[in-house]
Motif scaffolding. Sequence first.
Motif, PDB file in Angstrom:
ATOM      1  N   ILE A  49       0.833  -1.208   0.000  1.00  0.00           N
ATOM      2  CA  ILE A  49       0.000   0.000   0.000  1.00  0.00           C
ATOM      3  C   ILE A  49       0.865   1.254   0.000  1.00  0.00           C
ATOM      4  N   THR A  50       1.934   1.249   0.797  1.00  0.00           N
ATOM      5  CA  THR A  50       2.838   2.409   0.832  1.00  0.00           C
ATOM      6  C   THR A  50       3.492   2.636  -0.520  1.00  0.00           C
ATOM      7  N   CYS A  51       3.932   1.561  -1.164  1.00  0.00           N
ATOM      8  CA  CYS A  51       4.572   1.686  -2.483  1.00  0.00           C
ATOM      9  C   CYS A  51       3.592   2.208  -3.525  1.00  0.00           C
ATOM     10  N   VAL A  52       2.358   1.717  -3.511  1.00  0.00           N
ATOM     11  CA  VAL A  52       1.353   2.160  -4.474  1.00  0.00           C
ATOM     12  C   VAL A  52       1.034   3.640  -4.278  1.00  0.00           C
ATOM     13  N   LEU A  53       0.862   4.060  -3.034  1.00  0.00           N
ATOM     14  CA  LEU A  53       0.578   5.467  -2.764  1.00  0.00           C
ATOM     15  C   LEU A  53       1.731   6.358  -3.228  1.00  0.00           C
ATOM     16  N   TYR A  54       2.951   5.911  -3.027  1.00  0.00           N
ATOM     17  CA  TYR A  54       4.097   6.727  -3.442  1.00  0.00           C
ATOM     18  C   TYR A  54       4.160   6.837  -4.961  1.00  0.00           C
ATOM     19  N   LEU A  55       3.906   5.735  -5.663  1.00  0.00           N
ATOM     20  CA  LEU A  55       3.905   5.776  -7.127  1.00  0.00           C
ATOM     21  C   LEU A  55       2.816   6.703  -7.649  1.00  0.00           C
ATOM     22  N   ARG A  56       1.625   6.636  -7.066  1.00  0.00           N
ATOM     23  CA  ARG A  56       0.538   7.531  -7.464  1.00  0.00           C
ATOM     24  C   ARG A  56       0.891   8.988  -7.177  1.00  0.00           C
ATOM     25  N   GLY A  57       1.527   9.227  -6.015  1.00  0.00           N
ATOM     26  CA  GLY A  57       1.903  10.586  -5.679  1.00  0.00           C
ATOM     27  C   GLY A  57       2.960  11.152  -6.600  1.00  0.00           C
ATOM     28  N   CYS A  58       3.893  10.314  -7.041  1.00  0.00           N
ATOM     29  CA  CYS A  58       4.940  10.784  -7.955  1.00  0.00           C
ATOM     30  C   CYS A  58       4.368  11.195  -9.309  1.00  0.00           C
ATOM     31  N   ARG A  59       3.221  10.645  -9.691  1.00  0.00           N
ATOM     32  CA  ARG A  59       2.576  11.036 -10.940  1.00  0.00           C
ATOM     33  C   ARG A  59       1.900  12.391 -10.835  1.00  0.00           C
ATOM     34  N   ARG A  60       1.576  12.817  -9.619  1.00  0.00           N
ATOM     35  CA  ARG A  60       0.847  14.062  -9.416  1.00  0.00           C
ATOM     36  C   ARG A  60       1.738  15.211  -8.949  1.00  0.00           C
ATOM     37  N   LEU A  61       2.885  14.885  -8.372  1.00  0.00           N
ATOM     38  CA  LEU A  61       3.788  15.911  -7.867  1.00  0.00           C
ATOM     39  C   LEU A  61       5.165  15.745  -8.486  1.00  0.00           C
ATOM     40  N   PRO A  62       5.892  16.827  -8.706  1.00  0.00           N
ATOM     41  CA  PRO A  62       7.281  16.703  -9.171  1.00  0.00           C
ATOM     42  C   PRO A  62       8.200  16.275  -8.032  1.00  0.00           C
ATOM     43  N   VAL A  63       8.824  15.116  -8.177  1.00  0.00           N
ATOM     44  CA  VAL A  63       9.713  14.578  -7.149  1.00  0.00           C
ATOM     45  C   VAL A  63      11.066  14.332  -7.796  1.00  0.00           C
ATOM     46  N   SER A  64      12.127  14.885  -7.210  1.00  0.00           N
ATOM     47  CA  SER A  64      13.458  14.754  -7.794  1.00  0.00           C
ATOM     48  C   SER A  64      13.946  13.314  -7.753  1.00  0.00           C
ATOM     49  N   PHE A  65      14.932  13.029  -8.589  1.00  0.00           N
ATOM     50  CA  PHE A  65      15.489  11.672  -8.658  1.00  0.00           C
ATOM     51  C   PHE A  65      16.140  11.279  -7.342  1.00  0.00           C
ATOM     52  N   SER A  66      16.824  12.220  -6.692  1.00  0.00           N
ATOM     53  CA  SER A  66      17.507  11.894  -5.437  1.00  0.00           C
ATOM     54  C   SER A  66      16.503  11.522  -4.350  1.00  0.00           C
ATOM     55  N   ARG A  67      15.374  12.218  -4.304  1.00  0.00           N
ATOM     56  CA  ARG A  67      14.344  11.887  -3.312  1.00  0.00           C
ATOM     57  C   ARG A  67      13.736  10.526  -3.589  1.00  0.00           C
ATOM     58  N   ARG A  68      13.469  10.224  -4.846  1.00  0.00           N
ATOM     59  CA  ARG A  68      12.928   8.914  -5.188  1.00  0.00           C
ATOM     60  C   ARG A  68      13.922   7.806  -4.855  1.00  0.00           C
TER      61      ARG A  68
END
Length: 294
Positions: free
Chosen positions: A24-43
């Motif tokens: 669930i945590t991984c899915v939420l993070y993937l969905r959030g990365c599609r909606r917000l700009p997240v840098s490569f280092s943070r990912r």
Amino acid sequence: MMASLFKWIVPWEFSWVFLLTFVITCVLYLRGCRRLPVSFSRRLAFWLGMSIIYVSLHTYFDYYAEHEFFMHRIQQVLLHHLAPLLIIASYPGSVLRAGLPLSWRLRALRPVSRSWPWRLFSAVMLNPAVATILFVAFIIIWLIPSMQTLAMLDWRIYRFMNWSMVISGFIYWWLVLDHRPHPPGRMTAGLRVLSPGITMTPQILAGAIVTFSKTDLYPIFEICGRAFTFNVLTGQLAGGVIMWVPAAMIETVGGLLAMRQWLRLSRSGRIRRKPWPTRRTRPSMPPLAKPQDG
């Protein structure tokens, strides 16, 4: 080769609770990365931390942690220090929140955040003093030989031990790496930098005691069956050094990250500075009126 790889991937002790929480945590993070700009280092930091937690708790690595003291120490340092530090340093809160459907955020997340149970929990568990004490206490408590024996003999206590390390690590590093000024941040910027140096001191002392001990402090690993055949005191010495040196290095990195945040807040002018007290001058007396003649 495939059989050997499959052996490492298969969990030593399967847990539906852990697996569902992780997915669930991984899915939420993937969905959030599609909606917000997240840098490569943070990912990268987030996925490294999540991978460390999964490998430590839900692969065959857990078998060695249950059957060799120094492997157990590696597991605890990963769960308590490195993985939470990496994940919190990626600042995943806004990303995970964005991964939730809007209706869930309005109907569930907002009411929960305003409820009195959550406010009571945050007031206690997110208090800097409480979080710091628990961060250190859970390391020391599970190093007590009798407590270590209980954890190894009862799978429920063993899982509580691992979860207590993970959760206390997340709470502590969330306070230390908070990117907000104080207030609304719960720690001042200076305290965030000093705190890792304070918490590492008892850990270094405990690691030194284990390292230089001439007796087997944890015979429970002999009862459970050791994974390796080398000398018992050698493995104990290695375990003491692991919680002494690598753990202290990770906390030093955490302090440096807190220092970077402090400098960023200072440059942006978001740290409130108290004005220097001005010296009060004694008011001058008005001149005496000149007596008039007559």
